[in-house]
Design an enzyme around this catalytic site. Structure first.
Site, short mmCIF file in Angstrom:
data_model
loop_
_atom_site.label_atom_id
_atom_site.label_comp_id
_atom_site.label_asym_id
_atom_site.label_seq_id
_atom_site.Cartn_x
_atom_site.Cartn_y
_atom_site.Cartn_z
N ASP A 1 36.99 44.06 36.65
CA ASP A 1 37.42 44.63 37.93
C ASP A 1 36.81 46.00 38.22
O ASP A 1 36.39 46.73 37.32
CB ASP A 1 38.95 44.81 37.92
CG ASP A 1 39.70 43.51 38.11
OD1 ASP A 1 39.09 42.44 37.95
OD2 ASP A 1 40.91 43.58 38.41
N HIS B 1 37.81 45.93 32.76
CA HIS B 1 37.21 46.73 33.83
C HIS B 1 35.77 47.08 33.52
O HIS B 1 35.48 47.54 32.41
CB HIS B 1 38.02 48.02 34.04
CG HIS B 1 39.39 47.80 34.58
ND1 HIS B 1 40.47 47.49 33.76
CD2 HIS B 1 39.87 47.80 35.85
CE1 HIS B 1 41.55 47.33 34.52
NE2 HIS B 1 41.22 47.51 35.79
#
Ligand SMILES: [Zn+2]
Length: 231
Positions: free
Chosen positions: A52, A197
């Site tokens: 992400d 992430h």
């Protein structure tokens, strides 16, 4: 005609309008549902990696090299502001065969917005992604902070399956690559979608942890697959 079929038809027509997909084609593929999926495709020891808040060079580029070397395909949940800043990295992600996911325009809490504002946010984000990669298929949508509000239905109407996760590795405060790798080992369950992430800060430790863990998982018989497309 059942209510669910009616809803399906309505969604298909919306998809047709937005993405020039014919209703019959959308229906033939089932189309996305508002159900938030958190499960990897396949049976047994399967797992999906999702990343992400990018694109975020150089970490995203290093991650792409790790995934390429290990022949792994992942999902990248892109933030519109980052797409605007680094369209060439979005092109690389798509060209290397990874799957794209809309992660909103500014990483706002969408549950605080009206449905009209959410629709505008998601549509503008997808437009930015398509400006970077005109042929891109944006298969998924993930709400920032997992704060879904009404966004799952809106995303489904726009042709994107809402994508959740079984666990994350808390890599927003990097504790060292070894700790992150251990969290993946400890928290892994068959069928899990894992949230990590590549953006939002220095994610070099996440990239190192992924590079460490993939060969181990393979050796243990795990298969890395994409998430389910439908709930
Ligand atoms: Zn995020």
């Amino acid at each position: 005609m059942s209510r669910s079929l009616l809803r399906c038809l309505a969604a298909a027509v919306t998809v047709a309008g937005a993405l020039t997909v014919t209703p019959s084609a959308a229906l033939a593929h089932g189309g996305p549902t508002p159900v938030v999926v958190d499960t990897a495709r396949g049976h047994g020891n399967v797992v999906s990696f999702t990343f992400d808040d990018g694109p975020n060079p150089p970490d995203t580029l290093h991650l792409l090299a790790v995934l390429r070397k290990n022949h792994v395909k992942a999902v990248f949940c892109l933030v519109g502001d980052q797409v605007k800043a680094h369209p060439e990295v979005v092109r690389r992600i798509a060209a290397e065969g990874h799957t794209l996911c809309n992660h909103s325009l500014h990483h706002d809490n969408l549950s605080l917005l009206t449905p009209e504002q959410v629709t505008a946010d998601l549509t503008e984000t997808s437009t930015l992604i398509h400006q970077a990669v005109p042929w891109a298929n944006i298969a998924y949508f993930r709400a920032p902070y997992g704060s879904w509000g009404q966004s799952p239905q809106i995303a489904a109407d726009l042709g994107m399956q809402p994508l959740g996760w079984r666990f994350d590795i808390e890599d927003w405060v990097p504790p060292g690559a070894d700790v992150l790798a251990q969290r993946i080992r400890d928290r892994l369950t068959p069928g899990a979608v894992i949230l990590m992430h590549d953006g939002g800060g220095d994610r070099s430790q996440t990239v190192d942890a992924v590079a460490q863990v993939i060969p181990e998982l393979r050796a243990q018989g795990w298969r890395l697959t994409l998430p389910l497309r439908r709930g």
